[in-house]
Design a protein around this motif. Structure first.
Motif, PDB file in Angstrom:
ATOM      1  N   THR A 202      85.622 -11.885  65.881  1.00 42.40           N
ATOM      2  CA  THR A 202      86.378 -11.092  66.780  1.00 42.40           C
ATOM      3  C   THR A 202      85.450  -9.849  67.151  1.00 42.40           C
ATOM      4  OG1 THR A 202      88.410 -11.469  65.429  1.00 42.40           O
ATOM      5  CG2 THR A 202      88.088  -9.437  66.963  1.00 42.40           C
ATOM      6  N   ALA A 203      84.599  -9.459  66.212  1.00 41.55           N
ATOM      7  CA  ALA A 203      83.667  -8.506  66.720  1.00 41.55           C
ATOM      8  C   ALA A 203      82.550  -8.730  67.681  1.00 41.55           C
ATOM      9  CB  ALA A 203      82.956  -7.683  65.403  1.00 41.55           C
ATOM     10  N   ARG A 204      82.132  -9.992  67.597  1.00 40.67           N
ATOM     11  CA  ARG A 204      81.115 -10.419  68.554  1.00 40.67           C
ATOM     12  C   ARG A 204      81.571 -10.628  69.756  1.00 40.67           C
ATOM     13  NH1 ARG A 204      79.383 -13.689  63.857  1.00 40.67           N
ATOM     14  NH2 ARG A 204      77.228 -13.004  63.165  1.00 40.67           N
ATOM     15  N   THR A 205      82.933 -10.944  69.935  1.00 38.71           N
ATOM     16  CA  THR A 205      83.468 -11.288  71.219  1.00 38.71           C
ATOM     17  C   THR A 205      83.477  -9.844  72.114  1.00 38.71           C
ATOM     18  OG1 THR A 205      85.183 -12.579  70.250  1.00 38.71           O
ATOM     19  CG2 THR A 205      85.689 -11.770  72.522  1.00 38.71           C
ATOM     20  N   MET A 209      79.121  -8.141  75.148  1.00 37.12           N
ATOM     21  CA  MET A 209      79.059  -7.743  76.516  1.00 37.12           C
ATOM     22  C   MET A 209      78.006  -6.498  76.366  1.00 37.12           C
ATOM     23  SD  MET A 209      81.969  -5.666  78.567  1.00 37.12           S
ATOM     24  CE  MET A 209      82.202  -4.443  77.267  1.00 37.12           C
ATOM     25  N   TYR A 210      78.185  -5.461  75.216  1.00 32.17           N
ATOM     26  CA  TYR A 210      77.479  -4.358  75.224  1.00 32.17           C
ATOM     27  C   TYR A 210      75.978  -4.790  74.995  1.00 32.17           C
ATOM     28  CZ  TYR A 210      81.870  -1.944  75.095  1.00 32.17           C
ATOM     29  OH  TYR A 210      82.817  -1.257  75.588  1.00 32.17           O
ATOM     30  N   LEU A 211      75.678  -5.782  74.361  1.00 28.46           N
ATOM     31  CA  LEU A 211      74.295  -6.159  74.155  1.00 28.46           C
ATOM     32  C   LEU A 211      73.810  -6.634  75.615  1.00 28.46           C
ATOM     33  CD1 LEU A 211      74.785  -7.883  70.767  1.00 28.46           C
ATOM     34  CD2 LEU A 211      73.712  -5.522  71.092  1.00 28.46           C
ATOM     35  N   GLN A 212      74.567  -6.738  76.570  1.00 32.23           N
ATOM     36  CA  GLN A 212      73.560  -6.931  77.891  1.00 32.23           C
ATOM     37  C   GLN A 212      73.034  -5.404  78.434  1.00 32.23           C
ATOM     38  OE1 GLN A 212      73.380 -10.080  78.535  1.00 32.23           O
ATOM     39  NE2 GLN A 212      74.391 -10.169  76.491  1.00 32.23           N
ATOM     40  N   LEU A 213      73.701  -4.354  77.939  1.00 34.28           N
ATOM     41  CA  LEU A 213      73.382  -3.024  78.328  1.00 34.28           C
ATOM     42  C   LEU A 213      72.290  -2.508  77.699  1.00 34.28           C
ATOM     43  CD1 LEU A 213      76.981  -2.056  78.876  1.00 34.28           C
ATOM     44  CD2 LEU A 213      75.563  -2.877  80.511  1.00 34.28           C
ATOM     45  N   PRO A 214      71.325  -1.972  78.593  1.00 35.38           N
ATOM     46  CA  PRO A 214      69.861  -1.461  77.928  1.00 35.38           C
ATOM     47  C   PRO A 214      69.970  -0.325  77.134  1.00 35.38           C
ATOM     48  CG  PRO A 214      69.418  -2.356  80.088  1.00 35.38           C
ATOM     49  CD  PRO A 214      70.797  -2.421  79.978  1.00 35.38           C
ATOM     50  N   ASN A 215      70.985   0.649  77.834  1.00 35.20           N
ATOM     51  CA  ASN A 215      71.160   1.886  76.903  1.00 35.20           C
ATOM     52  C   ASN A 215      71.459   1.845  75.485  1.00 35.20           C
ATOM     53  OD1 ASN A 215      70.856   3.182  79.214  1.00 35.20           O
ATOM     54  ND2 ASN A 215      72.590   4.173  79.706  1.00 35.20           N
ATOM     55  N   TYR A 216      72.438   0.863  75.347  1.00 33.96           N
ATOM     56  CA  TYR A 216      72.746   0.512  73.870  1.00 33.96           C
ATOM     57  C   TYR A 216      71.686  -0.303  72.998  1.00 33.96           C
ATOM     58  CZ  TYR A 216      77.641   1.833  75.336  1.00 33.96           C
ATOM     59  OH  TYR A 216      78.654   2.532  75.661  1.00 33.96           O
ATOM     60  N   ALA A 231      70.942 -11.494  69.285  1.00 37.07           N
ATOM     61  CA  ALA A 231      71.214 -13.269  69.444  1.00 37.07           C
ATOM     62  C   ALA A 231      72.497 -13.420  68.950  1.00 37.07           C
ATOM     63  CB  ALA A 231      70.019 -13.898  68.982  1.00 37.07           C
ATOM     64  N   ASP A 232      72.967 -14.241  69.907  1.00 36.38           N
ATOM     65  CA  ASP A 232      74.364 -15.254  69.481  1.00 36.38           C
ATOM     66  C   ASP A 232      75.580 -13.925  69.073  1.00 36.38           C
ATOM     67  OD1 ASP A 232      73.076 -17.509  69.636  1.00 36.38           O
ATOM     68  OD2 ASP A 232      72.190 -17.265  67.638  1.00 36.38           O
ATOM     69  N   GLY A 233      75.542 -12.741  70.025  1.00 35.85           N
ATOM     70  CA  GLY A 233      76.713 -11.899  69.680  1.00 35.85           C
ATOM     71  C   GLY A 233      76.402 -10.891  68.739  1.00 35.85           C
ATOM     72  N   GLY A 234      75.214 -11.023  68.034  1.00 34.66           N
ATOM     73  CA  GLY A 234      74.989 -10.035  66.890  1.00 34.66           C
ATOM     74  C   GLY A 234      74.734 -10.469  65.751  1.00 34.66           C
ATOM     75  N   SER A 235      73.608 -10.046  65.002  1.00 33.07           N
ATOM     76  CA  SER A 235      73.629 -10.461  63.462  1.00 33.07           C
ATOM     77  C   SER A 235      74.596  -9.845  62.652  1.00 33.07           C
ATOM     78  CB  SER A 235      72.086 -10.158  62.922  1.00 33.07           C
ATOM     79  OG  SER A 235      72.033  -8.743  63.082  1.00 33.07           O
ATOM     80  N   VAL A 236      74.725 -10.632  61.376  1.00 31.88           N
ATOM     81  CA  VAL A 236      75.643 -10.046  60.589  1.00 31.88           C
ATOM     82  C   VAL A 236      75.099  -8.539  60.138  1.00 31.88           C
ATOM     83  CG1 VAL A 236      76.220 -10.006  57.960  1.00 31.88           C
ATOM     84  CG2 VAL A 236      76.396 -12.049  59.443  1.00 31.88           C
ATOM     85  N   ARG A 237      73.676  -8.284  60.024  1.00 25.67           N
ATOM     86  CA  ARG A 237      73.480  -6.969  59.495  1.00 25.67           C
ATOM     87  C   ARG A 237      73.784  -5.952  60.795  1.00 25.67           C
ATOM     88  NH1 ARG A 237      67.802  -3.795  60.006  1.00 25.67           N
ATOM     89  NH2 ARG A 237      67.280  -4.976  61.752  1.00 25.67           N
ATOM     90  N   LEU A 238      73.697  -6.162  62.053  1.00 24.52           N
ATOM     91  CA  LEU A 238      73.985  -5.486  63.273  1.00 24.52           C
ATOM     92  C   LEU A 238      75.432  -5.231  63.134  1.00 24.52           C
ATOM     93  CD1 LEU A 238      73.238  -3.681  65.676  1.00 24.52           C
ATOM     94  CD2 LEU A 238      73.432  -5.869  66.824  1.00 24.52           C
ATOM     95  N   LEU A 239      76.350  -6.412  62.939  1.00 25.52           N
ATOM     96  CA  LEU A 239      77.920  -6.259  62.764  1.00 25.52           C
ATOM     97  C   LEU A 239      78.158  -5.158  62.014  1.00 25.52           C
ATOM     98  CD1 LEU A 239      78.750  -9.783  63.588  1.00 25.52           C
ATOM     99  CD2 LEU A 239      79.177  -7.884  65.345  1.00 25.52           C
ATOM    100  N   ASP A 240      77.872  -5.568  60.753  1.00 27.09           N
ATOM    101  CA  ASP A 240      78.323  -4.642  59.573  1.00 27.09           C
ATOM    102  C   ASP A 240      77.770  -3.286  59.666  1.00 27.09           C
ATOM    103  OD1 ASP A 240      79.079  -6.830  58.417  1.00 27.09           O
ATOM    104  OD2 ASP A 240      77.788  -7.246  56.999  1.00 27.09           O
ATOM    105  N   ALA A 241      76.637  -3.028  60.475  1.00 26.85           N
ATOM    106  CA  ALA A 241      76.251  -1.453  60.759  1.00 26.85           C
ATOM    107  C   ALA A 241      77.240  -0.793  61.768  1.00 26.85           C
ATOM    108  CB  ALA A 241      74.735  -1.355  61.203  1.00 26.85           C
ATOM    109  N   LEU A 242      77.748  -1.668  62.921  1.00 28.39           N
ATOM    110  CA  LEU A 242      78.425  -0.941  63.876  1.00 28.39           C
ATOM    111  C   LEU A 242      79.655  -0.988  63.824  1.00 28.39           C
ATOM    112  CD1 LEU A 242      76.325  -2.484  66.861  1.00 28.39           C
ATOM    113  CD2 LEU A 242      76.339  -0.200  65.748  1.00 28.39           C
ATOM    114  N   PHE A 243      80.595  -1.835  62.968  1.00 30.41           N
ATOM    115  CA  PHE A 243      81.760  -1.835  62.744  1.00 30.41           C
ATOM    116  C   PHE A 243      82.464  -1.808  61.520  1.00 30.41           C
ATOM    117  CE2 PHE A 243      80.447  -4.575  66.262  1.00 30.41           C
ATOM    118  CZ  PHE A 243      81.587  -4.687  67.202  1.00 30.41           C
TER     119      PHE A 243
END
Length: 296
Positions: A202-205, A209-216, A231-243
């Motif tokens: 759900t989070a990757r969905t 989109m935001y991973l297409q924006l250079p500011n982020y 890659a592929d909507g975000g790694s587990v490490r990235l998802l767990d850090a942001l959500f």
């Protein structure tokens, strides 16, 4: 920033991109007004109107609420001339009675054809708000700041910063850049789902989109993530850090991590797997209000 300002924001708010009355029909506007009335009753400190709202959207949210602070999160400086915004804010204030805050941001190059020199553009926009009649006072505005320069500007020319899609590490760095007195109100996206694999899907969905924006992505690279994390909507490490993924207890714990890092207020955005729904996750808002209780 005064203690009264911090108190007005409360500790926990709701951030939603589905509060744009200008983008729906009469039935949609009625649903938004009903949801806003309930948010007011639930005791949240602030309602953040996400997704580049217009001043008209802000006016409608203020009219549909009674006591909650209302903030734009954020109004794009490219879409609305400063003098027009100042005039609309003056009209909104008659209804708001001091509970409206103008959140401003520079948006993103891929989304704005005229995008250029965003920092200079923001400085010029704030100058125009200062010189408007009546002006929008610095204490009634916050900036969507990610990098060091914009964070410093948020301290000098606004009540503080409203960073979006950030980690607790960024929150700690932002607090240091802002100093002790400015408001720091990061957004935190929540997926209330104890099946973590499904929650991450759900989070990757949303995140893809935001991973297409250079500011982020530039900000995340500064924080130590790598291109492979995108890659592929975000790694587990990235998802767990942001959500905040999991049950309400986990959301409370993640929110506390942002407070421990220096946040004054955390704006919770609830994301659900039902992309075809109304965009007004009222059941989840109720669950979170119950979980946070007096901490709101």
């Amino acid at each position: 920033m005064t203690s009264e300002t911090r108190e007005a924001f409360g500790q926990v708010g709701i951030w939603s991109g589905a509060l744009h009355g200008s983008r729906t029909d009469d039935a949609g506007r009625a649903a938004i007004a009903e949801a806003l009335s309930e948010l007011d009753d639930l005791g949240y400190g602030t309602v953040w109107i996400g997704g580049s709202p217009s001043p008209a959207d802000a006016a409608a949210v203020v009219s549909a609420t009674r006591s909650v602070t209302v903030a734009t999160g954020i109004l794009s400086i490219w879409d609305h001339p400063a003098q027009d915004v100042a005039a609309r804010i003056a009209a909104i204030e008659a209804d708001a009675r001091g509970r409206f805050v103008l959140g401003l941001g520079v948006s993103h190059g891929p989304m704005v054809p005229q995008y250029a020199k965003p920092y200079s553009a923001m400085v010029a926009y704030l100058d125009a708000l200062d010189s408007a009649t009546p002006p929008v006072e610095p204490g009634r505005r916050v900036l969507a700041a990610l990098g060091p320069k914009m964070l410093k500007l948020a301290t000098a020319r606004a009540a503080g910063a409203h960073p979006y899609l950030v980690t607790t590490e960024h929150t700690a760095e932002a607090r240091e850049a802002l100093g002790p007195d400015a408001l720091l109100a990061p957004e935190l996206t929540v997926v209330l789902d104890t099946d973590l694999d499904r929650a991450r899907t759900t989070a990757r969905t949303m995140l893809s989109m935001y991973l297409q924006l250079p500011n982020y992505t530039d900000n995340l690279l500064r924080l130590g993530f790598t291109e492979s994390d995108f890659a592929d909507g975000g790694s587990v490490r990235l998802l767990d850090a942001l959500f905040a993924l999991g049950d309400t207890e986990r959301v409370r714990a993640r929110t506390q991590e942002y407070f421990d890092a220096g946040a004054d207020h955390v704006a919770l955005q609830v994301l659900t797997a039902d992309e075809g729904g109304s965009g007004l996750p009222r059941a989840e808002w109720r669950r979170l209000a119950e979980a946070f209780g007096d901490a709101l």
